[in-house]
Design an enzyme around this catalytic site. Structure first.
Site: not given
Ligand code: NPQ
Ligand code: MG
Length: 376
Positions: A143, A169, A171, A196, A221, A246, A270, A298
């Protein structure tokens, strides 16, 4: 239900810690930028040894309504006392005992994982085998946060592709979407690519989101908000890009509702978001029966949650690469002595008892900013 169940443990107590772990580089999403991962580590103290879990809340309630101090409070005031009322406890009973507490799924998940680790360790059983893993390694996606500009994004993506990650992926958020996606497609051709939005759009943005159709993305996403299931279904009918949920998938019931409504054609699972690894397996089973592909999301996990995610992602319905990247994607130094590494674009499913990890006690101590131990 994963068969056979784990043996009950004799619970002596729990130790909870808040950690602050520096990230290798800032991670920017549509909801903010993180430079330090604040996370709660749970240690279940049992007659047969310790077990480890992780509460994946962030410092602020931006990804979801849960956040560190809220999880800390509910864990110490409500969840831990309910479990310590039991003489012995089977991991499969944790969610049942905690059910009267509404919500707080990440807090419940971290505590359940610690009990599960303790129980499986005591039996010498690996988590993957217990959950139903059918692979010994899983393909690893990454990501990539929002960067300064599209050129910087292309540089970041190139670095991860060079390391061997098999799926990218990126953002996105309003105004940082089409040009970014175009730049990555132009630079790298037909790589497996998805985006995402972390809930940053509304149905009024459907025309912009439809522009993403020309990039042949694996999926988009969570474009809309957590409780926008009907709007996601409406949007999905307007896009060629598959819609993946998600944040909206908070339980097996939410997943079933989303599928019934046509709100998702892919689901990101998750364990923290859905209240634990056992609930995650139930969602996997539901989607597998419905021929809906799933992948393992993640939450910037430490080596504790990362090991568990690798085990979960090895189940047969996880047919898309997940955000189960190497520890080094986020951390110079992890709190386990055997962090997940990238090998030929994959991470290995741990084979030792329980999570199959060893905690690095010095790193754990160095990153601890708050600690509480509760004994029965
Ligand atoms: C997602 N994760 O899929 C999340 C979003 C995310 C790896 O993209 C602190 C707590 C920091 C929660 C950063 C990835 C975070 C968090 C990203 C969640 O949407
Ligand atoms: Mg996500």
């Amino acid at each position: 239900m994963p068969a056979p169940p784990a043996s009950p443990v004799a619970l002596d107590g729990f130790e909870l810690r808040v950690l602050h772990i520096p990230l290798v580089s800032p991670f920017t999403t549509s909801f903010g930028t993180e430079t330090v991962r604040e996370v709660i580590v749970v240690r279940a103290l049992t007659a047969d040894g310790d077990g480890w879990g992780e509460i994946v809340t962030g410092a602020a309630p931006l990804y979801s309504s849960e956040y560190t101090q809220g999880a800390w409070d509910v864990a110490l005031r409500h969840l831990v006392p309910a479990l310590l009322d039991q003489r012995t406890l089977a991991p499969e009973d944790v969610a049942v005992i905690l059910r009267p507490v509404v919500g707080h799924r990440m807090a419940k998940a971290g505590i359940e994982l610690a009990v599960l680790d303790a129980a499986l360790r005591a039996q010498g059983r690996p988590l993957g085998e217990y959950l139903g893993a059918v692979r010994d390694r899983v393909p690893s996606g990454v990501s990539v946060g929002i960067q300064r500009d599209p050129a910087a994004l292309v540089d970041a993506v190139r670095g991860y592709l060079d390391e061997g990650y098999v799926r990218i992926k990126i953002k996105i958020k309003p105004g940082r979407d089409i040009a970014e996606t175009a730049a990555v497609r132009d630079a790298f051709g037909t790589i497996p690519l998805q985006v995402d939005a972390n809930s940053a759009y509304t149905l009024a943005d459907a025309d912009v989101l439809a522009e993403l159709d020309r990039f042949d993305l694996l999926l988009i996403e969570q474009p809309l908000q957590e409780d926008d299931l009907v709007d996601h279904a409406t949007l999905a009918r307007q896009l060629r890009t598959p819609v993946c949920l998600d944040e909206s998938i908070t339980s097996h019931k939410a997943a079933a509702d989303a599928l019934a409504l046509g709100a998702a054609s892919v689901i990101n699972i998750k364990a923290g978001r859905v209240g634990g690894y056992l609930e995650a397996v139930r969602i996997h089973d539901l989607c597998r029966d419905a021929a809906i592909p799933v992948w393992c999301g993640g939450m910037l996990e430490t080596g504790i949650g990362r090991a568990a995610n690798a085990a979960l992602a090895a189940l047969p319905g996880f047919t898309l690469p997940g955000d189960v990247s190497a520890s080094s994607r986020f951390y110079h130094r992890d709190i386990v002595s055997d962090p997940l590494e990238l090998e030929d674009g994959h991470v290995r499913v741990p084979t030792g008892p329980g999570l199959g990890i060893r905690i690095d006690p010095i790193a754990l101590e160095d990153f601890t900013v708050e600690r509480e131990t509760v004994r029965r």
